[in-house]
Scaffold this motif. Structure first.
Motif, PDB file in Angstrom:
ATOM      1  N   ASP A 196       6.620 -11.565 -10.884  1.00  0.00           N
ATOM      2  CA  ASP A 196       5.448 -10.695 -11.007  1.00  0.00           C
ATOM      3  C   ASP A 196       4.616 -10.709  -9.724  1.00  0.00           C
ATOM      4  N   MET A 197       4.526 -11.873  -9.088  1.00  0.00           N
ATOM      5  CA  MET A 197       3.791 -11.947  -7.818  1.00  0.00           C
ATOM      6  C   MET A 197       4.472 -11.090  -6.749  1.00  0.00           C
ATOM      7  N   ALA A 198       5.801 -11.185  -6.672  1.00  0.00           N
ATOM      8  CA  ALA A 198       6.539 -10.413  -5.665  1.00  0.00           C
ATOM      9  C   ALA A 198       6.333  -8.917  -5.881  1.00  0.00           C
ATOM     10  N   LYS A 199       6.348  -8.468  -7.127  1.00  0.00           N
ATOM     11  CA  LYS A 199       6.135  -7.049  -7.419  1.00  0.00           C
ATOM     12  C   LYS A 199       4.771  -6.583  -6.917  1.00  0.00           C
ATOM     13  N   ARG A 200       3.773  -7.457  -7.054  1.00  0.00           N
ATOM     14  CA  ARG A 200       2.423  -7.097  -6.602  1.00  0.00           C
ATOM     15  C   ARG A 200       2.305  -7.141  -5.080  1.00  0.00           C
ATOM     16  N   LEU A 201       2.990  -8.092  -4.460  1.00  0.00           N
ATOM     17  CA  LEU A 201       2.796  -8.351  -3.040  1.00  0.00           C
ATOM     18  C   LEU A 201       3.626  -7.471  -2.111  1.00  0.00           C
ATOM     19  N   VAL A 202       4.854  -7.157  -2.505  1.00  0.00           N
ATOM     20  CA  VAL A 202       5.777  -6.486  -1.581  1.00  0.00           C
ATOM     21  C   VAL A 202       5.188  -5.222  -0.963  1.00  0.00           C
ATOM     22  N   PRO A 203       4.629  -4.299  -1.744  1.00  0.00           N
ATOM     23  CA  PRO A 203       4.068  -3.088  -1.110  1.00  0.00           C
ATOM     24  C   PRO A 203       2.968  -3.413  -0.103  1.00  0.00           C
ATOM     25  N   GLU A 204       2.099  -4.363  -0.447  1.00  0.00           N
ATOM     26  CA  GLU A 204       0.998  -4.701   0.465  1.00  0.00           C
ATOM     27  C   GLU A 204       1.513  -5.397   1.710  1.00  0.00           C
ATOM     28  N   LEU A 205       2.490  -6.287   1.551  1.00  0.00           N
ATOM     29  CA  LEU A 205       3.020  -7.005   2.707  1.00  0.00           C
ATOM     30  C   LEU A 205       3.731  -6.050   3.661  1.00  0.00           C
ATOM     31  N   ARG A 206       4.452  -5.091   3.128  1.00  0.00           N
ATOM     32  CA  ARG A 206       5.123  -4.116   3.997  1.00  0.00           C
ATOM     33  C   ARG A 206       4.111  -3.294   4.779  1.00  0.00           C
ATOM     34  N   HIS A 207       2.960  -3.067   4.171  1.00  0.00           N
ATOM     35  CA  HIS A 207       1.919  -2.291   4.839  1.00  0.00           C
ATOM     36  C   HIS A 207       1.154  -3.136   5.856  1.00  0.00           C
ATOM     37  N   VAL A 208       0.902  -4.408   5.524  1.00  0.00           N
ATOM     38  CA  VAL A 208       0.042  -5.253   6.348  1.00  0.00           C
ATOM     39  C   VAL A 208       0.818  -5.999   7.425  1.00  0.00           C
ATOM     40  N   ALA A 209       1.965  -6.585   7.043  1.00  0.00           N
ATOM     41  CA  ALA A 209       2.656  -7.496   7.964  1.00  0.00           C
ATOM     42  C   ALA A 209       3.190  -6.786   9.206  1.00  0.00           C
ATOM     43  N   LYS A 210       3.969  -5.723   9.015  1.00  0.00           N
ATOM     44  CA  LYS A 210       4.487  -4.915  10.132  1.00  0.00           C
ATOM     45  C   LYS A 210       5.079  -5.781  11.248  1.00  0.00           C
ATOM     46  N   GLY A 211       6.009  -6.644  10.841  1.00  0.00           N
ATOM     47  CA  GLY A 211       6.707  -7.474  11.812  1.00  0.00           C
ATOM     48  C   GLY A 211       6.060  -8.815  12.102  1.00  0.00           C
TER      49      GLY A 211
END
Length: 238
Positions: A48-63
């Protein structure tokens, strides 16, 4: 610096009953067993944490490097480390490269923390002596994983250590969270949840044989506090 706080659900306590945001009872039994080494709830929380985090991490982390840490520990991790391990694995499977980073403290805690008031928790946490590889922090994304946020003192102490090191973003993620008002009204609720079911040594062995068990500091303390005869029987059984 980006700082976000995420909880899978908020908890509510009324008449001794603990419920989730959606009104369903909180799974006290599963949580209690998880705190004593049972892994299936850790996997469920991590999914459940991964489902919440993945979209935000892809947007924020950027490499940028992404590091996952659990509650700090001296030698043997807490139960939250199992969630952090599972979460890190899932993020990598879902193409969000992440690394599980050891997060240590110099002092060993004790079981009184789960029964303590806000002030008592703060006094304990102020002496922890937190440390990790600080060279990795600047410009990185950190995911701080814990199971239940009761008073928020542990999260605050971690933030006070981590954020001055200038990570690019920090995500504080909990499986569940209790409001400060309810935490003040029910200071012993964490210990009540931890002890929702009786724990026994033989069950640890059975769960281990089933591949569903991971030793943590709470389990080790429980084992070492058993009477000598019970410990001898456990060793023979194991």
């Amino acid at each position: 610096m980006i700082s976000k706080h995420i909880a899978l659900t908020n908890l509510h306590v009324e008449g001794g009953v603990v419920t989730r945001d959606d009104g369903r009872p909180f799974d006290r039994v599963g949580y209690s067993r998880f705190k004593y080494g049972w892994l299936p709830p850790a996997t469920d929380y991590a999914i459940d944490m991964a489902k919440r985090l993945v979209p935000e991490l892809r947007h924020v982390a950027k490499g940028r490097p992404i590091y996952v840490i659990s509650a700090p520990y001296k030698f043997l991790p807490t139960a939250s480390h199992a969630i952090a391990q599972e979460l890190c694995t899932m993020l990598n499977v879902w193409s969000v490269p992440s690394v599980l980073l050891p997060f240590h403290k110099t002092q060993v805690g004790d079981s009184s923390y789960a029964k303590a008031s806000l002030e008592e928790r703060q006094a304990q946490l102020d002496t922890l002596g937190l440390h990790l590889d600080e060279s990795l922090v600047p410009g990185s994304v950190f995911i701080v994983v814990d199971d239940i946020r009761i008073t928020g003192t542990a999260e605050k102490v971690t933030a006070n250590y981590l954020e001055p090191l200038k990570p690019y973003a920090t995500f504080y993620v909990h499986a569940a969270r209790l409001s400060q008002e309810e935490a003040a009204r029910h200071p012993g609720i964490e210990d009540e949840l931890n002890q929702s079911v009786p724990h026994d040594l033989e069950r640890f062995v059975t769960e281990y044989e089933d591949g569903e068990f991971q030793l943590n500091t709470r389990v080790l303390r429980f084992i070492l506090e058993r009477p000598a005869e019970a410990l001898e029987r456990f060793v023979e059984y194991a």
